[in-house]
Motif scaffolding. Structure first.
Motif, short mmCIF file in Angstrom:
data_model
loop_
_atom_site.label_atom_id
_atom_site.label_comp_id
_atom_site.label_asym_id
_atom_site.label_seq_id
_atom_site.Cartn_x
_atom_site.Cartn_y
_atom_site.Cartn_z
N GLY A 1 50.57 -9.52 71.28
CA GLY A 1 50.48 -8.15 71.78
C GLY A 1 49.92 -8.15 73.18
O GLY A 1 49.80 -9.19 73.82
N ILE A 2 49.57 -6.94 73.67
CA ILE A 2 48.96 -6.82 74.99
C ILE A 2 47.73 -5.93 74.89
O ILE A 2 47.62 -5.08 74.01
N GLU A 3 46.78 -6.15 75.81
CA GLU A 3 45.55 -5.35 75.81
C GLU A 3 45.81 -3.92 76.28
O GLU A 3 45.16 -2.99 75.83
N GLU A 4 46.76 -3.75 77.19
CA GLU A 4 46.99 -2.44 77.76
C GLU A 4 47.50 -1.45 76.71
O GLU A 4 48.35 -1.79 75.89
N ASP A 5 46.97 -0.22 76.75
CA ASP A 5 47.39 0.82 75.82
C ASP A 5 48.49 1.64 76.47
O ASP A 5 48.26 2.35 77.44
N VAL A 6 49.70 1.55 75.93
CA VAL A 6 50.82 2.33 76.48
C VAL A 6 51.28 3.41 75.50
O VAL A 6 52.37 3.97 75.65
N THR A 7 50.43 3.74 74.52
CA THR A 7 50.76 4.80 73.58
C THR A 7 50.56 6.18 74.23
O THR A 7 49.83 6.32 75.22
N ARG A 8 51.20 7.16 73.65
CA ARG A 8 50.98 8.56 74.03
C ARG A 8 49.86 9.14 73.17
O ARG A 8 49.54 8.58 72.12
N PRO A 9 49.26 10.25 73.57
CA PRO A 9 48.15 10.81 72.80
C PRO A 9 48.54 11.09 71.35
O PRO A 9 49.70 11.39 71.05
N VAL A 10 47.57 10.98 70.45
CA VAL A 10 47.80 11.25 69.03
C VAL A 10 48.45 12.62 68.87
O VAL A 10 48.06 13.59 69.51
#
Length: 222
Positions: free
Chosen positions: A136-145
């Motif tokens: 995986g990667i450390e960077e968070d590329v998710t959108r808000p919950v």
């Protein structure tokens, strides 16, 4: 198998539909937006009642067990949208063998997660979009919950690629020496059938949290 004769007659705003180009390219809908046709429970022939359809989405509310496609697939490209409740955890598991103790003893997992408040949000291989416990990667590329995220998974042989919201997270061949080393250093080293099946089912994981899926589209790769 779903009949896709309604392609082109669905409302353009319906995310659970195929464009004419997608249909020509061999894409299929695995969720029609109104029923659980084509799906079953992992340990039962029928889906549990806590997997339900709400506003055109496939939603888990309550304990139900993993939801699994009736059909098995070999090499494929899969796209879908997902969103989770606060703190929630789920996953898309592929090349799953029926008759095993759990879906994850045979199938690798595309992690679905609230990266901010879920308990299992470290290390990087446990974050959204990761190949769970492997890469995986450390960077968070998710959108808000509460917002929809876009996932893409490509499996060819045992080369596995994951994308999240247009960003590639994973590119690894689990049959290569490097891939086998990742497995040997993970929790999956205990299951000899893990990442071994040439064909298998897709599973949406019940991890005890509210999660939603829609626009689930697949094309088999030749």
């Amino acid at each position: 198998m779903l009949v896709l004769g309604l392609v082109g007659r669905m409302a353009a705003s319906d995310v659970n539909s195929l464009t004419e180009d997608e249909a020509r390219e061999g894409w299929r809908l695995l969720f029609d937006g109104s029923s659980l046709d084509g799906w079953r429970g992992f340990k039962s022939e029928r889906p549990d009642k806590n997997w339900r359809v709400e506003d055109g989405a496939l939603v888990l509310r309550g304990k139900a067990g993993d939801l699994v496609t009736q059909e098995a697939f070999g090499d494929f490209e899969l796209t879908l949208e997902w969103k989770v409740a606060e703190g929630a955890n789920s996953g898309v598991i592929y090349r799953v063998g029926l008759g095993e103790a759990n879906t994850f003893t045979t199938g690798p997992e595309y992690q679905v997660l609230d990266n901010v408040k879920a308990h299992d949000n470290h290390p990087a291989s446990h974050r959204a979009g990761a190949l769970y416990d492997l890469e995986g990667i450390e960077e968070d590329v998710t959108r808000p919950v509460g917002e929809w995220n876009q996932a893409r998974i490509v499996v060819s042989g045992w080369r596995v690629q994951h994308w999240l919201n247009g960003r590639q997270i994973v590119d690894v061949d689990l049959a290569s020496p490097a891939g086998k080393a990742l497995i040997a250093a993970s929790k999956f080293k205990h299951w000899e059938k893990f990442a071994s099946l040439a064909r298998g089912h897709l599973a949406l994981q019940d991890h005890g949290d509210v999660v939603s899926y829609r626009a689930i589209k697949l094309r088999e790769l030749k």
